[in-house]
Design a protein around this motif. Structure first.
Motif, PDB file in Angstrom:
ATOM      1  N   LEU A 181      45.003  42.101  50.225  1.00 38.71           N
ATOM      2  CA  LEU A 181      43.921  42.733  49.459  1.00 38.71           C
ATOM      3  C   LEU A 181      44.436  43.317  48.149  1.00 38.71           C
ATOM      4  O   LEU A 181      43.799  43.213  47.096  1.00 38.71           O
ATOM      5  N   SER A 182      45.636  43.979  48.217  1.00 41.50           N
ATOM      6  CA  SER A 182      46.182  44.569  46.989  1.00 41.50           C
ATOM      7  C   SER A 182      46.541  43.478  45.974  1.00 41.50           C
ATOM      8  O   SER A 182      46.298  43.631  44.777  1.00 41.50           O
ATOM      9  N   SER A 183      47.127  42.344  46.495  1.00 42.76           N
ATOM     10  CA  SER A 183      47.459  41.262  45.553  1.00 42.76           C
ATOM     11  C   SER A 183      46.202  40.670  44.931  1.00 42.76           C
ATOM     12  O   SER A 183      46.150  40.434  43.716  1.00 42.76           O
ATOM     13  N   ASN A 184      45.175  40.467  45.757  1.00 45.74           N
ATOM     14  CA  ASN A 184      43.911  39.948  45.211  1.00 45.74           C
ATOM     15  C   ASN A 184      43.307  40.908  44.201  1.00 45.74           C
ATOM     16  O   ASN A 184      42.801  40.516  43.148  1.00 45.74           O
ATOM     17  N   HIS A 185      43.389  42.212  44.562  1.00 43.38           N
ATOM     18  CA  HIS A 185      42.827  43.215  43.659  1.00 43.38           C
ATOM     19  C   HIS A 185      43.593  43.255  42.336  1.00 43.38           C
ATOM     20  O   HIS A 185      43.003  43.359  41.252  1.00 43.38           O
ATOM     21  N   ARG A 186      44.938  43.152  42.443  1.00 42.43           N
ATOM     22  CA  ARG A 186      45.744  43.162  41.218  1.00 42.43           C
ATOM     23  C   ARG A 186      45.440  41.928  40.362  1.00 42.43           C
ATOM     24  O   ARG A 186      45.324  42.023  39.135  1.00 42.43           O
ATOM     25  N   ALA A 244      42.671  40.249  40.343  1.00 44.76           N
ATOM     26  CA  ALA A 244      41.341  40.421  39.734  1.00 44.76           C
ATOM     27  C   ALA A 244      41.404  41.375  38.557  1.00 44.76           C
ATOM     28  O   ALA A 244      40.784  41.148  37.505  1.00 44.76           O
ATOM     29  N   LEU A 245      42.188  42.474  38.709  1.00 45.12           N
ATOM     30  CA  LEU A 245      42.313  43.428  37.601  1.00 45.12           C
ATOM     31  C   LEU A 245      42.990  42.784  36.397  1.00 45.12           C
ATOM     32  O   LEU A 245      42.592  43.011  35.244  1.00 45.12           O
ATOM     33  N   LEU A 246      44.055  41.988  36.676  1.00 46.57           N
ATOM     34  CA  LEU A 246      44.727  41.322  35.564  1.00 46.57           C
ATOM     35  C   LEU A 246      43.784  40.356  34.848  1.00 46.57           C
ATOM     36  O   LEU A 246      43.765  40.285  33.607  1.00 46.57           O
ATOM     37  N   ASP A 247      42.978  39.622  35.665  1.00 45.04           N
ATOM     38  CA  ASP A 247      42.017  38.706  35.042  1.00 45.04           C
ATOM     39  C   ASP A 247      41.014  39.465  34.185  1.00 45.04           C
ATOM     40  O   ASP A 247      40.693  39.075  33.047  1.00 45.04           O
ATOM     41  N   LYS A 248      40.506  40.582  34.729  1.00 45.75           N
ATOM     42  CA  LYS A 248      39.520  41.367  33.979  1.00 45.75           C
ATOM     43  C   LYS A 248      40.134  41.970  32.719  1.00 45.75           C
ATOM     44  O   LYS A 248      39.505  42.039  31.655  1.00 45.75           O
ATOM     45  N   GLU A 249      41.410  42.437  32.841  1.00 41.25           N
ATOM     46  CA  GLU A 249      42.069  42.986  31.657  1.00 41.25           C
ATOM     47  C   GLU A 249      42.258  41.913  30.584  1.00 41.25           C
ATOM     48  O   GLU A 249      42.064  42.163  29.395  1.00 41.25           O
ATOM     49  N   GLY A 250      42.644  40.695  31.022  1.00 41.87           N
ATOM     50  CA  GLY A 250      42.772  39.609  30.038  1.00 41.87           C
ATOM     51  C   GLY A 250      41.451  39.297  29.366  1.00 41.87           C
ATOM     52  O   GLY A 250      41.377  39.101  28.146  1.00 41.87           O
ATOM     53  N   LYS A 304      34.026  43.718  42.739  1.00 44.37           N
ATOM     54  CA  LYS A 304      33.906  42.486  41.963  1.00 44.37           C
ATOM     55  C   LYS A 304      32.531  42.363  41.314  1.00 44.37           C
ATOM     56  O   LYS A 304      32.414  41.985  40.136  1.00 44.37           O
ATOM     57  N   ASP A 305      31.480  42.703  42.098  1.00 50.26           N
ATOM     58  CA  ASP A 305      30.127  42.633  41.534  1.00 50.26           C
ATOM     59  C   ASP A 305      29.964  43.598  40.371  1.00 50.26           C
ATOM     60  O   ASP A 305      29.360  43.263  39.344  1.00 50.26           O
ATOM     61  N   GLU A 306      30.530  44.817  40.541  1.00 51.60           N
ATOM     62  CA  GLU A 306      30.418  45.804  39.473  1.00 51.60           C
ATOM     63  C   GLU A 306      31.143  45.333  38.206  1.00 51.60           C
ATOM     64  O   GLU A 306      30.617  45.453  37.088  1.00 51.60           O
ATOM     65  N   LYS A 307      32.337  44.762  38.403  1.00 54.56           N
ATOM     66  CA  LYS A 307      33.084  44.284  37.231  1.00 54.56           C
ATOM     67  C   LYS A 307      32.376  43.101  36.573  1.00 54.56           C
ATOM     68  O   LYS A 307      32.315  43.016  35.333  1.00 54.56           O
ATOM     69  N   ASN A 308      31.838  42.215  37.411  1.00 54.13           N
ATOM     70  CA  ASN A 308      31.079  41.098  36.844  1.00 54.13           C
ATOM     71  C   ASN A 308      29.857  41.587  36.071  1.00 54.13           C
ATOM     72  O   ASN A 308      29.527  41.062  35.008  1.00 54.13           O
TER      73      ASN A 308
END
Length: 671
Positions: free
Chosen positions: A608-613, A615-621, A254-258
């Motif tokens: 964890l996988s749902s949270n990760h997915r 987060a990925l969907l949010d980042k992709e949007g 999350k920190d890296e993506k932020n």
């Protein structure tokens, strides 16, 4: 610690009692930040116990309190433990060898219910097991306590009933890790009760049962249960570590993506600033061009006025044609110079427009490169997501494999349990038939031996009556010897008392031994009197009676040994079966625990996988929104560039049209 000693002396003086020098000396000794108050082997008075009990509530300047072998009274123990109930600093308490009774046990139970700081409690050599009601209160306090880590109950004469009370307390206690029960009288039943409580108690790691007449198979089962508790704690700690590692990895992602998102936002902001700067520069340049055009217009207006004046002069005077022709030639040269200046300025403006266009192209290429970098980063994130999804799939596959293996093992264990149950039922039936036969044979033998012994006892009774008559005759002569024997007995009893004080842990055994020794000495004295005064007939009769006693003891020992052998064999068979059943139940409990852990891990992985997915969907949007903004900015930049090119071409065309359409241009073309 000195302040504590002064308060102790003040409280003793307040009640009119002198403080004990030994206690003051121990209180004045230097101690560390977390010191130890050692009052072991000090005979504490009731006033001292009362003063210490009033000083102990709250925070004391020491973390360990040693009160072993202090000879505390029941009231003194109650006062001290009442003060410790609200203490917050003492973590270790030693009450070894104080002969605590019912009131002391009740005070200990109250202490365990109310105190939240004591982690270690030593109660060695106190005979708490002799007082069933007090020991029951103590066990109730242990059941309600969730802070004690270590408990020492060595040499407390705890029987199987006390062990059962202790086992019931351990089923609800969740903090005790070490329990020492060595040198008690727990026996087989107490060992079984403690073994059964370990099925529900998962925190106890160390249990000492040496010197309790507990069979070795139960000791092994207890060790296995303790090892199972240690393995369970290790598995729980490992799972917690894995969860912590996964949470740390998720946080780092999350920190890296932020960080990447913030870098992208900063790049977009920089691009906006550069664009605003270029727009400002273009506006300034357009204003400069507009000023230049205004100057050109003013120059052209001045030229027009001059031409009008020359035309008026030509109309008025044709005579001055030669002079006007020369003047016109000069004006042509000047116009050519002005045209050349205008042409050079236009060329310079074109060059500047081309340079500005090149800079804009460079900015566009830099923006496109940044866009490519961002797309590469997005591809990298997608690859990482795919790798994590593959890892999650692998973990799920491993979990399915382990569940299948556990199911197979459970089926095999159930089959083995069924076979063991059938075999044990058959062996029990065989042993029961053998036991019935042996009991019938032994009862017949005992009846015969009882009849013979009854006859012998009658004969011995008659002999005893005759001997009593003879002893009454020599009674007067034996008075002096009896006085000497009583003096010797007094000396022996004083020595026995000294030995009882030195060896308190064998108090009950020594009491039995002293009683048997007194009986043996009385018998020896009687035999001496009989040997000194009685006749040969009495000696023969006594020898005959001793032989009969030995014979009776041998018969009783043979009968007891046979009964013990049968009981031990039955106990061994029962214990083996219980051990096997306990092993199977432990394996089943372990399998249930593993299933619960696997389910918990699966739930954690799903979460964890749902949270990760998500987060990925949010980042992709967010990335898609940023890309859309970038495309809009590129379209706006291209539009601005086209508008500037149109403006430049429009200005160039306007200047050319203005130059060509001016009166000076038409006049020169006419010439």
């Amino acid at each position: 610690m000195e302040q504590f000693g002064r308060e102790y002396a003040r409280l003793c003086a307040a009640v009119g009692a002198a403080p004990q020098e030994a206690v003051l000396r121990r209180l004045r000794e230097p101690s560390g930040a977390r010191g130890r108050l050692d009052l072991a082997a000090q005979s504490l008075s009731l006033q001292t116990c009362s003063a210490l009990g009033r000083l102990l509530p709250g925070a004391a300047p020491f973390a360990a309190l040693a009160l072993g072998d202090c000879g505390l009274s029941e009231e003194g123990v109650r006062l001290l433990l009442h003060g410790l109930c609200s203490n917050t600093t003492v973590e270790s308490l030693d009450l070894k060898g104080n002969n605590l009774r019912t009131m002391g046990a009740e005070a200990l139970g109250k202490l365990l219910r109310q105190n939240k700081s004591i982690r270690s409690l030593t109660l060695e050599w106190n005979s708490l097991g002799m007082w069933e009601e007090g020991f029951s209160f103590f066990c109730q306090g242990l059941r309600a306590n969730n802070f004690l880590r270590r408990l020492d109950l060595r040499n407390n004469q705890i029987n199987h009933q006390g062990a059962e009370e202790l086992a019931m307390a351990l089923t609800q206690n969740t903090s005790l890790q070490e329990l020492d029960l060595r040198w008690n009288n727990i026996g087989l039943l107490g060992g079984r009760a403690l073994l059964n409580c370990l099925h529900s108690n998962k925190t106890l790691k160390r249990l000492e049962l040496a010197g309790n007449n507990v069979p070795g198979d139960i000791l092994k089962a207890v060790e296995q249960a303790l090892d199972h508790n240690q393995d369970r704690e290790a598995i729980l700690s490992e799972a917690q570590n894995q969860v912590n590692i996964l949470s740390k990895e998720v946080l780092s992602l999350k920190d890296e993506k932020n960080k990447q998102f913030m870098d992208f936002v900063n790049a977009v902001d920089k691009h906006k600033e550069e664009k605003a700067r270029s727009e400002k520069m273009s506006v300034a340049r357009v204003s400069q061009l507009q000023d230049a055009l205004d100057e050109q217009y003013s120059i052209m207006n001045s030229l027009k006025t001059k031409l009008q004046m020359t035309e008026a002069a030509l109309a008025l005077s044709e005579q001055k044609v030669h002079n006007l022709g020369e003047l016109l030639n000069a004006m042509k040269q000047e116009q050519n110079c002005v045209a050349e200046c205008h042409f050079r300025e236009l060329q310079q403006q074109k060059q500047e427009g081309a340079d500005r266009e090149g800079r804009l192209l460079q900015d566009l290429s830099a923006a496109s490169e940044k866009n490519l970098l961002l797309r590469n980063q997005v591809d990298e994130l997608e690859r990482k997501c795919k790798v994590q999804q593959d890892q999650l799939f692998q973990v799920k596959q491993d979990l399915t494999n382990t569940t299948a293996e556990l199911k197979l093992r459970a089926m095999e264990a159930e089959e083995r349990l069924e076979t063991e149950k059938r075999r044990f039922k058959q062996s029990l039936e065989d042993m029961e038939s053998l036991r019935v036969k042996e009991v019938d044979r032994m009862t017949q033998h005992m009846e015969a031996s009882e009849r013979s012994m009854h006859n012998r006892i009658q004969r011995l009774e008659a002999i005893r009556i005759s001997l009593e008559e003879e002893l009454s005759q020599v009674k007067a002569a034996a008075l002096t010897e009896r006085g000497q024997a009583e003096e010797e007995l007094i000396k022996v009893r004083s020595q026995a008392r000294l030995e009882e004080q030195r060896l308190e842990h064998l108090k009950e055994k020594l009491r039995l031994m002293t009683e048997s020794r007194d009986e043996a000495q009385n018998c020896c004295l009687k035999q001496k009197e009989m040997v000194a005064e009685a006749q040969a007939k009495a000696k023969q009769l006594s020898l005959y009676a001793d032989g009969l006693r030995r014979r009776l003891d041998e018969l009783q020992q043979d009968l007891a040994s046979k009964e013990e052998e049968k009981v031990t064999e039955l106990n061994k068979v029962k214990v083996e079966l219980q051990e096997q059943i306990g092993h199977l139940e432990a394996e089943r409990a372990a399998q249930d625990g593993l299933r619960e852990k696997i389910a918990a891990l699966e739930r954690q992985l799903k979460a964890l996988s749902s949270n990760h997915r998500e987060a990925l969907l949010d980042k992709e949007g967010e990335i898609s929104l940023l890309l859309e903004k970038l495309r809009m900015k590129e379209a706006e930049i291209s539009r601005v560039r086209e508008e500037e090119a149109q403006r430049a071409s429009f200005l160039q065309n306007a200047i050319m049209a203005y130059v060509q359409g001016s009166p000076l241009g038409t006049h020169s073309s006419r010439k």
